[in-house]
Design an enzyme around this catalytic site. Sequence first.
Site, short mmCIF file in Angstrom:
data_model
loop_
_atom_site.label_atom_id
_atom_site.label_comp_id
_atom_site.label_asym_id
_atom_site.label_seq_id
_atom_site.Cartn_x
_atom_site.Cartn_y
_atom_site.Cartn_z
CE1 TYR A 1 -22.24 7.96 25.77
CE2 TYR A 1 -21.92 5.72 26.59
CZ TYR A 1 -22.59 6.94 26.64
OH TYR A 1 -23.59 7.13 27.56
CB CYS A 2 -20.87 1.29 21.71
SG CYS A 2 -19.36 0.79 20.88
CB SER A 3 -20.07 -1.70 25.63
OG SER A 3 -19.64 -2.49 24.54
CB CYS B 1 -18.39 -2.03 21.27
SG CYS B 1 -19.95 -1.32 20.72
CD1 TRP C 1 -20.10 1.44 30.56
CD2 TRP C 1 -20.56 3.64 30.52
NE1 TRP C 1 -20.69 1.76 31.76
CE2 TRP C 1 -20.97 3.10 31.76
CE3 TRP C 1 -20.72 5.01 30.28
CZ2 TRP C 1 -21.56 3.89 32.75
CZ3 TRP C 1 -21.31 5.77 31.27
CH2 TRP C 1 -21.72 5.22 32.49
#
Lengths: 156, 139
Positions: free
Chosen positions: B96-98, B102, B128
């Site tokens: 996962y990223c933001s 993203c 996130w």
Amino acid sequence: MSAPSPANSCGCGWRRPLLATLLISVAGVFLVAGTLKAWDPAAFADDLRNYRLFPWPAAVALALYLPWLEISVGIAVLHPRTRRAALWLALALCIGFLATLLQAWARGLDISCGCLGKGTSSGLAEALLRAAALAFATVKLLAYTPRACAPHHSSP
Amino acid sequence: MPRILRPLALILLAAVLPAAASALLHPRRPSWLSDEIPAHLAASNPTRYLMVDARPATDFATGHIPGAVSLNEDAWDALFPPFLDAWDGERPILVYCSSLSCATSREVAHRLRTEAGIPEVFVMEGGWEAWISAGGPAE
């Protein structure tokens, strides 16, 4: 008695080298872009998904079909019989691509455009400029490649 | 029928056969099954995956999914060995990223598949932000 040749009304003289250069450039861009994307359709599907416009199966179908369509357009642009149709298709592809880029920019998506396949990440602004330039060149070619220039059958 | 339609159809159809051949035979053909896991699904069963946080170290330090391993492209060489230590070799990976916009989670997932040869690597849709919105725990 056959109709007089319309050759002189078809952008001859000083326009011919310019048109030829534009034609080869447009054809070249589509051939190269299509070939690079056809080389790695999985990466292209990934790039398409990042635009958040299509469900995954649609992105896969486009990733498999679009590169070959670009190659087909690139070849067809060079042939007089298919040139106008190919240019219209090229313009439609450019407009579609511009719309996709603009929506990504408007939504603030942080993506590589995927224009020339994976590994050639370019910003959205750069991709927008390239697509706009290509669309402009295609419009010019359509304007200066009138129907009369396409091979036609002389009436008996 | 306008004269342009026939060559147009020819150009469109000319691409169909090689596209179909790619779909069946290309070594880098995409899978028709998506590798994205919605955040709310991941939050309902968090221990099923080894969570990989692809965000910068500062974001990871501010807050992350409990048990997540930091692995980003900025410090790949330094962070990859601890990731390998944390992975048991069997659990699927969920990167996962933001947020939805993203793409770094995708880049990290791609590297894990191609460089590390890990087959079961997924990406959390929405990152996130979506995890927090779905009520997922944070530490």
